[in-house]
Design a protein around this motif. Structure first.
Motif, PDB file in Angstrom:
ATOM      1  N   PHE A  68     -27.604 -53.036  -4.919  1.00  0.00           N
ATOM      2  CA  PHE A  68     -27.977 -53.681  -3.668  1.00  0.00           C
ATOM      3  C   PHE A  68     -26.718 -53.998  -2.868  1.00  0.00           C
ATOM      4  CE2 PHE A  68     -31.454 -54.374  -6.515  1.00  0.00           C
ATOM      5  CZ  PHE A  68     -32.593 -54.331  -5.726  1.00  0.00           C
ATOM      6  N   LEU A  69     -26.715 -53.631  -1.605  1.00  0.00           N
ATOM      7  CA  LEU A  69     -25.616 -53.949  -0.691  1.00  0.00           C
ATOM      8  C   LEU A  69     -26.084 -55.048   0.249  1.00  0.00           C
ATOM      9  CD1 LEU A  69     -24.415 -50.317   0.195  1.00  0.00           C
ATOM     10  CD2 LEU A  69     -23.584 -51.829  -1.610  1.00  0.00           C
ATOM     11  N   LEU A  70     -25.316 -56.139   0.305  1.00  0.00           N
ATOM     12  CA  LEU A  70     -25.770 -57.324   1.035  1.00  0.00           C
ATOM     13  C   LEU A  70     -24.651 -57.905   1.886  1.00  0.00           C
ATOM     14  CD1 LEU A  70     -27.350 -59.053  -2.095  1.00  0.00           C
ATOM     15  CD2 LEU A  70     -28.600 -57.722  -0.405  1.00  0.00           C
ATOM     16  N   GLU A  71     -25.073 -58.688   2.892  1.00  0.00           N
ATOM     17  CA  GLU A  71     -24.101 -59.447   3.670  1.00  0.00           C
ATOM     18  C   GLU A  71     -23.516 -60.552   2.785  1.00  0.00           C
ATOM     19  OE1 GLU A  71     -23.154 -58.756   6.708  1.00  0.00           O
ATOM     20  OE2 GLU A  71     -24.547 -57.079   6.958  1.00  0.00           O
ATOM     21  N   GLU A  72     -22.276 -60.945   3.072  1.00  0.00           N
ATOM     22  CA  GLU A  72     -21.578 -61.909   2.212  1.00  0.00           C
ATOM     23  C   GLU A  72     -22.270 -63.273   2.161  1.00  0.00           C
ATOM     24  OE1 GLU A  72     -19.214 -61.439   0.169  1.00  0.00           O
ATOM     25  OE2 GLU A  72     -18.612 -59.412   0.718  1.00  0.00           O
ATOM     26  N   ASP A  73     -23.051 -63.635   3.203  1.00  0.00           N
ATOM     27  CA  ASP A  73     -23.706 -64.942   3.227  1.00  0.00           C
ATOM     28  C   ASP A  73     -25.137 -64.888   2.706  1.00  0.00           C
ATOM     29  OD1 ASP A  73     -24.716 -63.442   5.301  1.00  0.00           O
ATOM     30  OD2 ASP A  73     -24.676 -65.057   6.785  1.00  0.00           O
TER      31      ASP A  73
END
Length: 575
Positions: A68-73
């Motif tokens: 899964f690739l996600l935003e840092e927040d």
């Protein structure tokens, strides 16, 4: 977003790796090719219920892994920190191995975790929505959860305030109930704990007393051995021609020649220091011998006291500190029982005051829900109108959780049963035709209508849940024609803000896809396996044509497929 999925030895899948993109990804293929199996594998990867039946026949285990690739927040990173999982570079990798025995081994970024932790993190990453989820709308106990999700942060904050007071309220009710127990039982209890308190107090315990007595007992028990050893050591040093005299003689000899060189001076000083240390030690031995006195009566006293402390430890705690802590606790309980009437009045007064506060907090929660329910109804009407259900009326019905006990808190003079979530009972009501009364969803909505209502809710709630990936598993069942086109456009709109994976049999939905994956199965060496392949533009036309016409795809069918794709591109461009 889910960037990559690896599946090995899962159902009919031998080994498969799929890369996913942003936007809307559609999965199509013949019935039984394995489309739902892929969704099942994703469901298990994020904490779904596992079973040995998923393990491919003849294999020891199934292996599932997802990147899964996600935003840092993203909230998932907060959850990772909570569970001590290292997560950086905007990536989270989930892995789950399911064995023939039914056992599951779960990992997040390589760290072993429980299935409950995997499930808690998984719900922050993926929202899987299938035909069975329509049942969630049919079950009225789920309606409160759906509304609260829509209400969002204001509701969560109000509910948190309420629940803080509710915990105090339930604790106070429990204490009041315990104090109002049967008087005979309380009298027996009072006799017991008063006896225990008297027993502890009469022992007059001192912290650390047991360790001190044990040390003294050790000394007395070994008196002869200690006395003889110290005495022999003293005589060895102090008797005529004893060790101290010889060391003194050596010190005198070296002192006479210490000025010759530094080495001799150092030796002289060392021996001289040793002499004084040994001399000081003999003084201490002499004092010790003078003080030592064998007292067998003292030994009996110590043993009796240690036995008394041992008996108290067996009853009331493993240490003197624990015994004293228990003593303080029962002393407070005795005071409560002896002053029961005044305590009861005080607690009842406190409960009455707290009840008023908690009802106000519950009313605040209810008021926010009612405002949110009106907004939800307005948005659902808008969504349903776009799904050709413009005559549909949707409302949320609120009722109080009533209680038969007049002692319960009252709202508008009516006793209510408070719960962790307030005093509201709610259910969603629907009327799909003009002039028809509002009824429960389960009594008025058909399968196709439920699919559209569910999709309308998903379109609304996807903006409130913060989930980055949504999976629709054949939610378009039971619709066709212009409704199918409306559903396709609705799913495409959901994909603008979230990655959407969708299994569909509708050509209108397939035409909306940013990525089209074709699922097929083939036989090899007597075994069936599933294959996934992305389709080119021409292959998409052929597949959409198959979905329109069935077995035989004609030029006219292909032309129709091209028109669907052209229309879909126009919808996406216009927005």
């Amino acid at each position: 977003m889910l960037a990559e999925l690896s599946v090995k030895n899962f159902a009919i899948i031998e080994e498969l790796t799929i890369s996913f993109e942003k936007g809307l990804t559609v999965l199509t293929g013949e019935t039984g090719a394995g489309k739902s199996i892929i969704i099942d594998s994703i469901s298990l990867l994020v904490g779904g219920r596992g079973s040995a039946e998923f393990v491919r026949f003849g294999e020891d285990k199934s292996e599932l892994e997802g990147l899964f690739l996600l935003e840092e927040d993203h909230p998932a990173f907060i959850a990772c920190r909570k569970f001590g999982i290292d997560a950086s570079d905007g990536m989270i990798i989930l892995r789950r191995d399911i064995y023939q025995s039914g056992k599951s081994v779960c990992r997040i970024n390589g760290k072993l975790v429980t299935i409950s932790i995997l499930r808690e993190l998984g719900r922050l990453l993926l929202d899987i929505h299938g035909q069975h989820d329509n049942q969630m709308l049919m079950e009225e106990e789920n309606h409160l959860y759906v509304l609260d999700e829509f209400a969002g942060k204001p509701l969560k904050e109000a509910l948190k305030e309420y629940q803080s007071g509710y915990e105090k309220y339930t604790a106070l009710r429990k204490k009041l109930s315990e104090l109002s127990e049967n008087e005979q039982e309380l009298a027996h209890r009072l006799d017991l704990i008063q006896f225990q308190l008297d027993e502890i107090e009469s022992a007059n315990l001192t912290p650390g007393e047991d360790q001190q007595l044990s040390g003294e007992k050790e000394k007395i028990s070994n008196f002869e051995q200690i006395f003889e050893g110290v005495q022999n050591a003293y005589h060895a040093l102090r008797n005529e021609q004893g060790g101290l005299d010889w060391v003194g003689m050596a010190s005198s000899q070296l002192e006479g020649i210490s000025d010759i060189n530094d080495q001799l001076k150092t030796l002289s000083e060392n021996i001289s220091n040793s002499y004084y240390l040994l001399e000081e030690s003999t003084f201490q031995m002499r004092n010790l011998l003078d003080e030592m006195e064998y007292d067998p009566a003292r030994l009996d006293t110590i043993e009796a006291r240690l036995n008394e402390i041992k008996q108290l430890k067996r009853k009331y705690g493993s240490t003197i500190e624990e015994i004293q802590s228990y003593s303080a606790k029962i002393e407070e309980e005795i005071d409560s029982i002896e002053n029961r009437d005044s305590r009861l009045l005080a607690l009842q007064s406190e409960l009455e005051s707290l009840s008023k506060d908690i009802v106000l907090e519950a009313k605040n929660v209810s008021d926010i829900r009612k405002k949110s329910a009106k907004k939800l109804a307005k948005q659902i009407h808008k969504e349903l109108k776009e799904l050709y259900m413009e005559k549909t009326v949707f409302e949320t019905e609120f009722t109080l959780k009533s209680a038969n006990d007049e002692a319960q808190p009252k709202v508008n003079g009516v006793p209510v049963q408070l719960s962790k979530y307030g005093y509201d009972d709610i259910r969603f009501l629907l009327s799909t035709n003009t002039g028809e009364p509002l009824k429960s969803l389960s009594k008025v909505a058909s399968g196709g209508e439920l699919s559209r209502i569910m999709l309308a809710m998903k379109r609304i709630l996807s903006n409130h849940q913060g989930v980055t990936s949504i999976i629709f598993d054949e939610v378009d069942t039971g619709v066709s024609g212009r409704v199918a086109q409306a559903i396709a456009e609705k799913i495409q709109k959901v994909s603008i803000g979230s990655q959407v994976l969708c299994i569909t049999h509708l050509p209108q939905v397939a035409a909306m896809a940013d990525t089209h994956l074709f699922i097929s199965k083939k036989s090899r060496a007597g075994r069936t396996t599933t294959k996934v392949a992305p389709l080119s533009h021409d292959e998409k036309i052929a597949e959409i044509g198959r979905m329109i016409a069935g077995v035989e795809v004609t030029d006219l069918t292909k032309q129709h497929a091209k028109e669907l794709l052209h229309q879909a591109n126009h919808v996406k461009t216009v927005g």
